[in-house]
Design a protein around this motif. Structure first.
Motif, PDB file in Angstrom:
ATOM      1  N   ALA A   2       0.825  -1.207   0.000  1.00 44.51           N
ATOM      2  CA  ALA A   2       0.000   0.000   0.000  1.00 44.51           C
ATOM      3  C   ALA A   2       0.860   1.259   0.000  1.00 44.51           C
ATOM      4  O   ALA A   2       0.575   2.222  -0.722  1.00 44.51           O
ATOM      5  N   GLY A   3       1.912   1.243   0.796  1.00 42.92           N
ATOM      6  CA  GLY A   3       2.780   2.416   0.892  1.00 42.92           C
ATOM      7  C   GLY A   3       3.497   2.732  -0.407  1.00 42.92           C
ATOM      8  O   GLY A   3       3.533   3.877  -0.859  1.00 42.92           O
ATOM      9  N   PHE A   4       4.058   1.710  -1.032  1.00 42.00           N
ATOM     10  CA  PHE A   4       4.773   1.941  -2.284  1.00 42.00           C
ATOM     11  C   PHE A   4       3.813   2.312  -3.414  1.00 42.00           C
ATOM     12  O   PHE A   4       4.172   3.076  -4.311  1.00 42.00           O
ATOM     13  N   ALA A   5       2.586   1.798  -3.372  1.00 38.83           N
ATOM     14  CA  ALA A   5       1.589   2.185  -4.367  1.00 38.83           C
ATOM     15  C   ALA A   5       1.268   3.681  -4.236  1.00 38.83           C
ATOM     16  O   ALA A   5       1.158   4.398  -5.245  1.00 38.83           O
ATOM     17  N   ALA A   6       1.120   4.144  -2.998  1.00 35.82           N
ATOM     18  CA  ALA A   6       0.840   5.564  -2.775  1.00 35.82           C
ATOM     19  C   ALA A   6       2.005   6.437  -3.252  1.00 35.82           C
ATOM     20  O   ALA A   6       1.812   7.479  -3.885  1.00 35.82           O
ATOM     21  N   ARG A   7       3.229   5.999  -2.967  1.00 34.01           N
ATOM     22  CA  ARG A   7       4.398   6.752  -3.409  1.00 34.01           C
ATOM     23  C   ARG A   7       4.503   6.760  -4.936  1.00 34.01           C
ATOM     24  O   ARG A   7       4.989   7.729  -5.522  1.00 34.01           O
ATOM     25  N   THR A   8       4.038   5.701  -5.586  1.00 32.81           N
ATOM     26  CA  THR A   8       4.021   5.672  -7.052  1.00 32.81           C
ATOM     27  C   THR A   8       3.192   6.829  -7.593  1.00 32.81           C
ATOM     28  O   THR A   8       3.625   7.567  -8.492  1.00 32.81           O
ATOM     29  N   VAL A   9       2.006   7.001  -7.046  1.00 32.34           N
ATOM     30  CA  VAL A   9       1.116   8.067  -7.501  1.00 32.34           C
ATOM     31  C   VAL A   9       1.735   9.442  -7.235  1.00 32.34           C
ATOM     32  O   VAL A   9       1.756  10.310  -8.113  1.00 32.34           O
ATOM     33  N   VAL A  10       2.276   9.631  -6.039  1.00 36.29           N
ATOM     34  CA  VAL A  10       2.833  10.933  -5.668  1.00 36.29           C
ATOM     35  C   VAL A  10       4.041  11.281  -6.537  1.00 36.29           C
ATOM     36  O   VAL A  10       4.153  12.400  -7.056  1.00 36.29           O
ATOM     37  N   PHE A  11       4.947  10.330  -6.727  1.00 37.79           N
ATOM     38  CA  PHE A  11       6.129  10.592  -7.548  1.00 37.79           C
ATOM     39  C   PHE A  11       5.742  10.875  -8.998  1.00 37.79           C
ATOM     40  O   PHE A  11       6.367  11.698  -9.667  1.00 37.79           O
ATOM     41  N   ALA A  12       4.709  10.178  -9.483  1.00 31.85           N
ATOM     42  CA  ALA A  12       4.256  10.404 -10.855  1.00 31.85           C
ATOM     43  C   ALA A  12       3.700  11.815 -11.014  1.00 31.85           C
ATOM     44  O   ALA A  12       3.976  12.502 -12.015  1.00 31.85           O
ATOM     45  N   VAL A  13       2.926  12.270 -10.039  1.00 26.87           N
ATOM     46  CA  VAL A  13       2.361  13.627 -10.090  1.00 26.87           C
ATOM     47  C   VAL A  13       3.479  14.673 -10.050  1.00 26.87           C
ATOM     48  O   VAL A  13       3.470  15.641 -10.811  1.00 26.87           O
ATOM     49  N   ILE A  14       4.452  14.461  -9.161  1.00 28.06           N
ATOM     50  CA  ILE A  14       5.573  15.401  -9.062  1.00 28.06           C
ATOM     51  C   ILE A  14       6.369  15.413 -10.362  1.00 28.06           C
ATOM     52  O   ILE A  14       6.692  16.479 -10.906  1.00 28.06           O
ATOM     53  N   GLY A  15       6.688  14.229 -10.874  1.00 23.97           N
ATOM     54  CA  GLY A  15       7.469  14.145 -12.102  1.00 23.97           C
ATOM     55  C   GLY A  15       6.774  14.801 -13.270  1.00 23.97           C
ATOM     56  O   GLY A  15       7.390  15.542 -14.050  1.00 23.97           O
TER      57      GLY A  15
ATOM     58  N   SER B 197      -2.233  17.061  -2.429  1.00 26.23           N
ATOM     59  CA  SER B 197      -3.349  18.005  -2.394  1.00 26.23           C
ATOM     60  C   SER B 197      -4.034  18.127  -3.744  1.00 26.23           C
ATOM     61  O   SER B 197      -5.244  18.345  -3.821  1.00 26.23           O
ATOM     62  N   SER B 198      -3.256  17.992  -4.824  1.00 26.08           N
ATOM     63  CA  SER B 198      -3.821  18.121  -6.164  1.00 26.08           C
ATOM     64  C   SER B 198      -4.815  17.007  -6.473  1.00 26.08           C
ATOM     65  O   SER B 198      -5.595  17.111  -7.426  1.00 26.08           O
ATOM     66  N   LEU B 199      -4.799  15.963  -5.663  1.00 20.98           N
ATOM     67  CA  LEU B 199      -5.718  14.840  -5.865  1.00 20.98           C
ATOM     68  C   LEU B 199      -7.005  15.003  -5.069  1.00 20.98           C
ATOM     69  O   LEU B 199      -7.894  14.149  -5.148  1.00 20.98           O
ATOM     70  N   ARG B 200      -7.120  16.111  -4.334  1.00 15.49           N
ATOM     71  CA  ARG B 200      -8.245  16.271  -3.413  1.00 15.49           C
ATOM     72  C   ARG B 200      -9.596  16.237  -4.128  1.00 15.49           C
ATOM     73  O   ARG B 200     -10.593  15.769  -3.568  1.00 15.49           O
ATOM     74  N   ASP B 201      -9.651  16.728  -5.361  1.00 15.04           N
ATOM     75  CA  ASP B 201     -10.922  16.704  -6.096  1.00 15.04           C
ATOM     76  C   ASP B 201     -11.354  15.286  -6.453  1.00 15.04           C
ATOM     77  O   ASP B 201     -12.531  15.037  -6.728  1.00 15.04           O
ATOM     78  N   ASN B 202     -10.392  14.393  -6.505  1.00 14.22           N
ATOM     79  CA  ASN B 202     -10.697  12.975  -6.743  1.00 14.22           C
ATOM     80  C   ASN B 202     -10.743  12.289  -5.379  1.00 14.22           C
ATOM     81  O   ASN B 202      -9.749  11.727  -4.917  1.00 14.22           O
ATOM     82  N   GLY B 203     -11.870  12.372  -4.735  1.00 21.67           N
ATOM     83  CA  GLY B 203     -11.987  11.979  -3.334  1.00 21.67           C
ATOM     84  C   GLY B 203     -11.443  10.613  -2.996  1.00 21.67           C
ATOM     85  O   GLY B 203     -10.677  10.458  -2.042  1.00 21.67           O
ATOM     86  N   VAL B 204     -11.797   9.605  -3.788  1.00 16.38           N
ATOM     87  CA  VAL B 204     -11.382   8.237  -3.475  1.00 16.38           C
ATOM     88  C   VAL B 204      -9.868   8.089  -3.603  1.00 16.38           C
ATOM     89  O   VAL B 204      -9.201   7.545  -2.711  1.00 16.38           O
ATOM     90  N   LEU B 205      -9.305   8.570  -4.718  1.00 15.30           N
ATOM     91  CA  LEU B 205      -7.866   8.449  -4.930  1.00 15.30           C
ATOM     92  C   LEU B 205      -7.097   9.224  -3.866  1.00 15.30           C
ATOM     93  O   LEU B 205      -6.085   8.735  -3.332  1.00 15.30           O
ATOM     94  N   PHE B 206      -7.581  10.424  -3.547  1.00 10.44           N
ATOM     95  CA  PHE B 206      -6.933  11.235  -2.514  1.00 10.44           C
ATOM     96  C   PHE B 206      -6.897  10.488  -1.181  1.00 10.44           C
ATOM     97  O   PHE B 206      -5.855  10.414  -0.524  1.00 10.44           O
ATOM     98  N   THR B 207      -8.027   9.914  -0.800  1.00 11.10           N
ATOM     99  CA  THR B 207      -8.100   9.198   0.473  1.00 11.10           C
ATOM    100  C   THR B 207      -7.186   7.981   0.470  1.00 11.10           C
ATOM    101  O   THR B 207      -6.476   7.718   1.456  1.00 11.10           O
ATOM    102  N   LEU B 208      -7.181   7.241  -0.635  1.00 11.28           N
ATOM    103  CA  LEU B 208      -6.341   6.046  -0.720  1.00 11.28           C
ATOM    104  C   LEU B 208      -4.853   6.409  -0.643  1.00 11.28           C
ATOM    105  O   LEU B 208      -4.075   5.713   0.018  1.00 11.28           O
ATOM    106  N   VAL B 209      -4.465   7.491  -1.327  1.00 10.90           N
ATOM    107  CA  VAL B 209      -3.062   7.911  -1.287  1.00 10.90           C
ATOM    108  C   VAL B 209      -2.686   8.363   0.117  1.00 10.90           C
ATOM    109  O   VAL B 209      -1.604   8.020   0.624  1.00 10.90           O
TER     110      VAL B 209
END
Length: 273
Positions: free
Chosen positions: A191-204, A227-239
């Protein structure tokens, strides 16, 4: 008497614990509506939060020391191949990534130390870390080869996102964790590495977009990426939950991660062969 190798091991373990505290609190602040502005500032928001809670100052000093230890550990991978990645292209790429991570954690350690001494305050509006990052990016972009540099950094973050995704899918992060670790370790690691995948992708992507596609766009720091994922409620919460779990995972690693020994001279760390 504690030898140098054991001291090094304790410093590295403190580093994993410090990383765990940062991610654990960051995930918590994102999930707790009252901590939204601090969470938007990423690690600086976490340090500001610790600055305000009882007993937070000693924790900040320990975080600073631990982050220095973690930075040294990552640099040892670059300089001495402490984790036996080798000298082929893949190994060198991994070692360079660890070197960059080491430098980034030195910066975090200095920031934590400043907060511990009361020399720095969070802006409280989500723009503290982001503002300085935007200023630095604007300065680089104004240089002749600036867009190339920023774009390459973006590609590096995207490559890091792929590496995090590989770990999230394969679970190979367990290779250097003791089999005595709790049974839930692998689950929260996924779960942790999946969340970091999303965050690093957004930053990159924000780096690449700012450098090569849309000069008016702004790069995103860790907090801003989530924070940029906040409009996507489910993804934001999961991350956010994933980052919190990655913090727990890092705390487990502080106890059960295999740490390389120092050589007989107490200088170069390396796994036993």
């Amino acid at each position: 008497m504690v030898d140098k190798s054991e001291k090094f091991s304790w410093l590295v373990r403190l580093g994993f614990a410090a990383r765990g505290v940062v991610y654990l609190l960051l995930g918590y602040l994102f999930l707790a509506g009252s901590g939204q502005s601090q969470a938007d500032e990423g690690a600086q928001g976490v340090f500001n939060y610790l600055q305000e809670v009882p007993g937070g100052t000693p924790i900040l000093y320990l975080c600073a020391l631990g982050l220095v230890g973690y930075g040294l550990y990552r640099l040892s991978s670059l300089l001495f191949d402490a984790e036996n990645y080798g000298k082929d292209k893949k190994g060198i790429a991994q070692r360079l990534g660890h070197g960059a991570s080491g430098l980034a954690h030195f910066v975090l350690a200095y920031t934590a130390f400043q907060f511990a001494q009361g020399e720095q305050q969070s802006s409280g509006g989500g723009g503290g870390g982001g503002g300085s990052a935007q200023e630095a990016t604007s300065t680089v972009l104004s240089m002749e080869f600036g867009p190339i540099v920023i774009g390459i950094l973006g590609l590096c973050f995207l490559a890091a996102a792929l590496a995090q995704a590989k770990k999230a899918i394969t679970g190979d992060f367990m290779e250097r964790i003791s089999p005595r670790a709790p049974g839930f370790t692998k689950i929260i690691g996924h779960a942790g590495f999946a969340a970091r995948t999303v965050v690093f992708a957004v930053i990159g992507w924000s780096f690449v977009q700012s450098a090569w596609l849309d000069s008016s766009s702004q790069i995103k720091t860790l907090g801003e990426a989530v924070s940029s994922l906040r409009d996507n409620g489910v993804l934001f919460t999961l991350v956010a939950i994933g980052l919190l779990l990655f913090g727990v995972f890092s705390l487990v690693m502080a106890r059960y991660r295999t740490v390389p020994d120092l050589d007989p001279d107490g200088v170069k760390p390396a796994y036993r062969t």
